[in-house]
Scaffold this motif. Structure first.
Motif, short mmCIF file in Angstrom:
data_model
loop_
_atom_site.label_atom_id
_atom_site.label_comp_id
_atom_site.label_asym_id
_atom_site.label_seq_id
_atom_site.Cartn_x
_atom_site.Cartn_y
_atom_site.Cartn_z
N PHE A 88 8.66 -0.99 13.27
CA PHE A 88 10.10 -1.17 13.48
C PHE A 88 10.55 -2.60 13.19
O PHE A 88 11.62 -2.80 12.59
N PRO A 89 9.78 -3.64 13.57
CA PRO A 89 10.17 -4.99 13.13
C PRO A 89 10.24 -5.13 11.61
O PRO A 89 11.14 -5.78 11.07
N LEU A 90 9.31 -4.49 10.90
CA LEU A 90 9.32 -4.57 9.44
C LEU A 90 10.53 -3.85 8.84
O LEU A 90 10.98 -4.20 7.75
N LEU A 91 11.07 -2.88 9.56
CA LEU A 91 12.24 -2.17 9.05
C LEU A 91 13.47 -3.08 8.93
O LEU A 91 14.42 -2.75 8.22
N THR A 92 13.45 -4.22 9.61
CA THR A 92 14.58 -5.15 9.47
C THR A 92 14.69 -5.68 8.04
O THR A 92 15.74 -6.18 7.65
N PHE A 93 13.61 -5.57 7.27
CA PHE A 93 13.63 -6.00 5.87
C PHE A 93 13.83 -4.83 4.90
O PHE A 93 13.93 -5.04 3.69
N GLU A 94 13.90 -3.61 5.43
CA GLU A 94 13.98 -2.44 4.56
C GLU A 94 15.31 -2.35 3.82
O GLU A 94 15.36 -1.87 2.68
N GLY A 95 16.38 -2.81 4.44
CA GLY A 95 17.67 -2.81 3.76
C GLY A 95 17.62 -3.65 2.50
O GLY A 95 18.05 -3.22 1.41
N LEU A 96 17.08 -4.86 2.62
CA LEU A 96 16.93 -5.75 1.47
C LEU A 96 16.00 -5.12 0.44
O LEU A 96 16.25 -5.19 -0.78
N ASN A 97 14.95 -4.47 0.91
CA ASN A 97 13.99 -3.83 0.00
C ASN A 97 14.64 -2.70 -0.80
O ASN A 97 14.37 -2.53 -2.00
N LEU A 98 15.50 -1.91 -0.16
CA LEU A 98 16.18 -0.82 -0.86
C LEU A 98 17.10 -1.35 -1.95
O LEU A 98 17.17 -0.79 -3.05
N ALA A 147 19.61 -5.97 8.49
CA ALA A 147 18.62 -5.58 9.50
C ALA A 147 19.01 -4.27 10.17
O ALA A 147 18.18 -3.37 10.33
N VAL A 148 20.28 -4.16 10.57
CA VAL A 148 20.74 -2.93 11.22
C VAL A 148 20.64 -1.75 10.25
O VAL A 148 20.18 -0.66 10.61
N PHE A 149 21.04 -1.97 9.02
CA PHE A 149 20.97 -0.93 7.99
C PHE A 149 19.52 -0.46 7.79
O PHE A 149 19.24 0.74 7.77
N GLY A 150 18.61 -1.41 7.67
CA GLY A 150 17.21 -1.08 7.43
C GLY A 150 16.57 -0.35 8.59
O GLY A 150 15.86 0.65 8.40
N VAL A 151 16.82 -0.83 9.81
CA VAL A 151 16.23 -0.19 10.99
C VAL A 151 16.80 1.20 11.18
O VAL A 151 16.06 2.16 11.47
N TYR A 152 18.13 1.33 11.03
CA TYR A 152 18.76 2.63 11.22
C TYR A 152 18.27 3.64 10.18
O TYR A 152 17.95 4.79 10.50
N MET A 153 18.18 3.21 8.93
CA MET A 153 17.69 4.11 7.88
C MET A 153 16.24 4.52 8.15
O MET A 153 15.90 5.71 8.13
N GLY A 154 15.38 3.56 8.42
CA GLY A 154 13.98 3.85 8.65
C GLY A 154 13.75 4.69 9.89
O GLY A 154 12.93 5.61 9.89
#
Length: 332
Positions: free
Chosen positions: A144-154, A207-214
């Motif tokens: 879940f901490p790593l998901l804060t970077f998932e928005g940028l990754n997408l 961060a919110v976008f990435g965590v919510y999506m993941g």
């Protein structure tokens, strides 16, 4: 007549969802303008992350031809929402997602279990080295901490796809929409806010976008059975055995954009969100008849399962000379 009634209900549902998203986005823009140079802007950033995730859910449904009457209309809507609002390449997403639907959780065929910082298979975890190996060993706790970077990754993956040499449908349209979207968002942030605050706003939104999506997509398949590369299953068994539903009724449907009915969505990918609850009853009965396991759990329990599964996979990245039993029970 019954079919027409169901279609009207679905169109009315998506019209309400679309209207709600337009109002929510307008509210974020209005709040951003009225607040100006204020750290309360971070609340707007968080709200925008939620609105963009809900827009991504609607994009996902348009890609499955659920929202509008025709395939081309759904595709146009999906492309405009994905590239022009969310900022993710529609062609990249649909290509990846279609392959996932065809072979969920199958090694070598489902791109959603390919390694991307997180390893979903033990053979991938065993290949991790250096910093990646350190992350992999505790990837369940770090998920879940790593998901804060998932928005940028997408965003990165979408742009990388559009600028690549491979074939891309409507490349110019997607590039134009994506560039305009980034220009408007970044321009507004750095023109209205001080530089530090603008970066903070962007960080919170991503961060919110990435965590919510993941957090919405992870419960669907992670920790469910993985199908070996050469195994062949019938369509029904493959889709049901690898998918997990999340209990919760209407609130879970709203929170997860219909992804809480993952079993039914995989069996009937073009079925509108508003009909999935009714289909669930029929699917459960069919599973009992065919003796096929039907998995459904709470949202919290699904997260516990995902974290436990990722930690177990991560054990493969430990030092081969370290005792796995001791490593498993060592405090972290």
């Amino acid at each position: 007549m019954r079919e027409q009634g169901l279609l009207r209900r679905a169109y009315a549902f998506y019209a309400a969802v679309g209207a709600g998203l337009v109002l929510a986005l307008a509210g974020c823009v209005t709040g951003f303008v009225l607040l100006g140079d204020s750290w309360f802007q971070l609340l707007i950033a968080g709200a925008l992350g939620i609105v963009l995730t809900q827009t991504a859910f609607l994009t996902h449904e348009a890609a499955h031809k659920q929202v509008l009457a025709s395939g081309p209309a759904n595709e146009r809507l999906g492309r405009w929402l994905a590239c022009g609002v969310v900022g993710v390449s529609y062609s990249w997403w649909t290509s990846k997602h279609n392959r996932h639907h065809a072979n969920p959780n199958q090694v070598g065929r489902d791109p959603d279990i390919d390694v991307d910082t997180i390893s979903f298979l033990e053979e991938d975890a065993a290949k991790a080295t250096g910093l990646l190996a350190t992350i992999t060993r505790r990837q369940g706790w770090l998920f879940f901490p790593l998901l804060t970077f998932e928005g940028l990754n997408l965003h990165r993956l979408g742009v990388q796809h559009l600028l690549g040499r491979g074939p891309v449908k409507a490349r110019r349209t997607e590039l134009t929409l994506t560039l305009v979207r980034f220009a408007v968002v970044l321009g507004a942030l750095f023109l209205v806010l001080p530089v530090g605050m603008a970066f903070a706003f962007l960080g919170v939104q991503l961060a919110v976008f990435g965590v919510y999506m993941g957090a919405s997509f992870a419960p669907n398949h992670k920790g469910m059975p993985v199908i070996a590369r050469d195994v062949k299953l019938d369509f029904f068994s493959k889709q049901v055995r690898t998918s997990r539903n999340v209990r919760g009724g209407w609130w879970a449907t709203w929170l997860m954009g219909g992804l809480n009915y993952q079993v039914e969505h995989h069996l009937f990918p073009s079925m509108p969100r508003s009909h999935l609850a009714r289909a669930r009853t029929l699917v459960r009965e069919q599973c009992r008849t065919l003796d096929v396991p039907y998995t459904e759990t709470s949202l919290w329990r699904s997260y516990v399962t995902v974290v436990r599964y990722l930690n177990e996979v991560g054990l493969a990245a430990r030092d081969p000379f370290e005792c796995h039993v001791l490593a498993r029970f060592r405090p972290v």
